[in-house]
Design a protein around this motif. Structure first.
Motif, PDB file in Angstrom:
ATOM      1  N   VAL B  97       0.858  -1.188   0.000  1.00 46.43           N
ATOM      2  CA  VAL B  97       0.000   0.000   0.000  1.00 46.43           C
ATOM      3  C   VAL B  97       0.891   1.234   0.000  1.00 46.43           C
ATOM      4  O   VAL B  97       1.644   1.457   0.932  1.00 46.43           O
ATOM      5  CB  VAL B  97      -0.932   0.007   1.230  1.00 46.43           C
ATOM      6  CG1 VAL B  97      -1.720   1.313   1.280  1.00 46.43           C
ATOM      7  CG2 VAL B  97      -1.868  -1.180   1.185  1.00 46.43           C
ATOM      8  N   ARG B  98       0.815   2.023  -1.052  1.00 44.55           N
ATOM      9  CA  ARG B  98       1.655   3.220  -1.158  1.00 44.55           C
ATOM     10  C   ARG B  98       0.913   4.472  -0.738  1.00 44.55           C
ATOM     11  O   ARG B  98       1.514   5.449  -0.322  1.00 44.55           O
ATOM     12  CB  ARG B  98       2.187   3.382  -2.592  1.00 44.55           C
ATOM     13  CG  ARG B  98       2.885   2.150  -3.144  1.00 44.55           C
ATOM     14  CD  ARG B  98       3.848   1.516  -2.181  1.00 44.55           C
ATOM     15  NE  ARG B  98       4.969   2.388  -1.835  1.00 44.55           N
ATOM     16  CZ  ARG B  98       5.791   2.201  -0.832  1.00 44.55           C
ATOM     17  NH1 ARG B  98       5.622   1.167  -0.028  1.00 44.55           N
ATOM     18  NH2 ARG B  98       6.764   3.035  -0.592  1.00 44.55           N
ATOM     19  N   GLU B  99      -0.399   4.481  -0.921  1.00 44.06           N
ATOM     20  CA  GLU B  99      -1.192   5.623  -0.491  1.00 44.06           C
ATOM     21  C   GLU B  99      -2.460   5.119   0.174  1.00 44.06           C
ATOM     22  O   GLU B  99      -3.016   4.099  -0.217  1.00 44.06           O
ATOM     23  CB  GLU B  99      -1.571   6.525  -1.676  1.00 44.06           C
ATOM     24  CG  GLU B  99      -0.397   7.103  -2.414  1.00 44.06           C
ATOM     25  CD  GLU B  99      -0.833   8.020  -3.559  1.00 44.06           C
ATOM     26  OE1 GLU B  99      -1.927   8.617  -3.474  1.00 44.06           O
ATOM     27  OE2 GLU B  99      -0.082   8.119  -4.538  1.00 44.06           O
ATOM     28  N   CYS B 100      -2.898   5.867   1.166  1.00 42.03           N
ATOM     29  CA  CYS B 100      -4.150   5.538   1.859  1.00 42.03           C
ATOM     30  C   CYS B 100      -4.858   6.839   2.192  1.00 42.03           C
ATOM     31  O   CYS B 100      -4.348   7.646   2.975  1.00 42.03           O
ATOM     32  CB  CYS B 100      -3.858   4.737   3.130  1.00 42.03           C
ATOM     33  SG  CYS B 100      -5.318   4.494   4.168  1.00 42.03           S
ATOM     34  N   HIS B 101      -6.010   7.044   1.570  1.00 43.15           N
ATOM     35  CA  HIS B 101      -6.774   8.271   1.772  1.00 43.15           C
ATOM     36  C   HIS B 101      -8.148   7.933   2.327  1.00 43.15           C
ATOM     37  O   HIS B 101      -8.827   7.040   1.809  1.00 43.15           O
ATOM     38  CB  HIS B 101      -6.952   9.016   0.450  1.00 43.15           C
ATOM     39  CG  HIS B 101      -5.677   9.295  -0.279  1.00 43.15           C
ATOM     40  ND1 HIS B 101      -4.932  10.423  -0.049  1.00 43.15           N
ATOM     41  CD2 HIS B 101      -4.990   8.586  -1.212  1.00 43.15           C
ATOM     42  CE1 HIS B 101      -3.856  10.401  -0.833  1.00 43.15           C
ATOM     43  NE2 HIS B 101      -3.871   9.285  -1.548  1.00 43.15           N
ATOM     44  N   ILE B 110      -9.585   4.824   0.109  1.00 43.89           N
ATOM     45  CA  ILE B 110      -9.052   4.360  -1.168  1.00 43.89           C
ATOM     46  C   ILE B 110      -7.562   4.111  -0.975  1.00 43.89           C
ATOM     47  O   ILE B 110      -6.849   4.930  -0.391  1.00 43.89           O
ATOM     48  CB  ILE B 110      -9.324   5.369  -2.308  1.00 43.89           C
ATOM     49  CG1 ILE B 110      -8.935   4.754  -3.648  1.00 43.89           C
ATOM     50  CG2 ILE B 110      -8.615   6.697  -2.082  1.00 43.89           C
ATOM     51  CD1 ILE B 110      -9.483   5.532  -4.827  1.00 43.89           C
ATOM     52  N   LYS B 112      -3.922   2.998  -2.882  1.00 45.94           N
ATOM     53  CA  LYS B 112      -3.184   2.780  -4.123  1.00 45.94           C
ATOM     54  C   LYS B 112      -2.099   1.764  -3.809  1.00 45.94           C
ATOM     55  O   LYS B 112      -1.272   1.979  -2.919  1.00 45.94           O
ATOM     56  CB  LYS B 112      -2.570   4.090  -4.599  1.00 45.94           C
ATOM     57  CG  LYS B 112      -1.912   4.020  -5.962  1.00 45.94           C
ATOM     58  CD  LYS B 112      -1.389   5.401  -6.329  1.00 45.94           C
ATOM     59  CE  LYS B 112      -0.787   5.441  -7.713  1.00 45.94           C
ATOM     60  NZ  LYS B 112      -0.331   6.830  -8.012  1.00 45.94           N
TER      61      LYS B 112
END
Lengths: 166, 166
Positions: B97-101, B110, B112
């Motif tokens: 998981v590189r991004e977590c919004h 969401i 990424k």
DNA sequence: GACGCAAGGCAATAATATTGCGCGAGCGCG
DNA sequence: CGCGCTCGCGCAATATTATTGCCTTGCGTC
């Protein structure tokens, strides 16, 4: 041709520069365990072969007045290649759109957008995005907060796989 | 406290370093129209005040063997703050998981994600993500291709607003 | 064992970063 | 108006770093 083999020193270089792109070559060479000249030569090679695609300062969007981040899920009427490309070109031209990814499934594209405030995003949304040719529907989600943002590659996973390949 | 006023030179510095984070200070000073020492002092100040959050090399994930990018839309059972935070901490710990919004609306988060291949992503999906406590549903979309990827801030928009503020 | 290549280290040089200092413009106040 | 303060710039000197050339080493091949 793809996937030229990188040795552990190259991977370490990539990991270090991903974490700190302004590290001096002297410091980098110290960390990877070789002297400065060959270290610099490796970096140059990694740049030329495209493993390193560029260097960027990460700026604080919020401090600069971009208070709002939004994900927009876009569905098109036509998925013919020419229509997809036309939409992509349009997306590239919109400054508020920072990322545009084509997806499989129901949704054709996901856009990551930034804006100074909600109203300027909404004017973009209604005036540009939903108004664009071939756009069937747009669903937007406002980012409440960002828990993780580490663009790039997980080098620990990469090392684990490299160890496997032994 | 937020929004200390930046002058046009500061904004130019940010724009240049966002575009090329390894630019030498002499080149940068030439571009923004002042001499090297005050230019460096400005950069240091921008770093200390958090306008510049870091510098990073952008590495080619695909060349490194991360062939797959996926967006995962996650809904939780409980949206109590403690449960949201618990999920965020878990997301931070997953390397893929590189991004977590966190979002508003139906979907709570969401993510990424990147992975070497589909099967390793699927094992993460079924073994970790959907199996995590409090996760009600996960919908994933594979990225077919990336049309635009320019993380950061649109400085042309920023300049337009600054001109307005006159 | 000799050759040739690939990669590293050392030393010298060029370029850059960094510091100290003096100067002049803008500003508030007498 | 003019004094004195402050801020930010530029210059010059120094420290650090980047870069180049050249030699050496390890290794695979013939």
């Amino acid at each position: 041709m793809p996937h030229v083999k990188l040795d552990p020193i190259d991977r370490k270089i990539l990991a270090e520069l991903q974490a700190d792109g302004r590290m001096t070559n002297v410091e980098l060479s110290r960390r990877v365990g070789i002297s400065a000249p060959p270290c610099l030569r490796r970096v140059r090679t990694l740049e030329e072969t495209g493993f390193i695609q560029g260097y960027h300062a990460r700026v604080n969007a919020r401090e600069l007045g971009f208070e709002v981040t939004v994900f927009a899920m876009v569905s098109l009427r036509s998925q013919a290649e020419a229509d997809l490309v036309a939409f992509e070109e349009r997306a590239r031209a919109w400054p508020l759109v920072r990322e545009c990814h084509m997806l499989n499934g129901e949704i054709d594209f996901i856009l990551k957008c930034v804006a100074p405030d909600l109203s300027s995003f909404q004017s973009f949304l209604t005036g540009e995005l939903t108004a664009a040719p071939n756009v069937a529907s747009v669903k937007t989600s406002l980012v409440i907060r960002c828990a993780k943002n580490e663009p790039g590659v997980p080098f620990d996973v990469l090392e684990a796989r490299a160890a496997q390949a032994e």
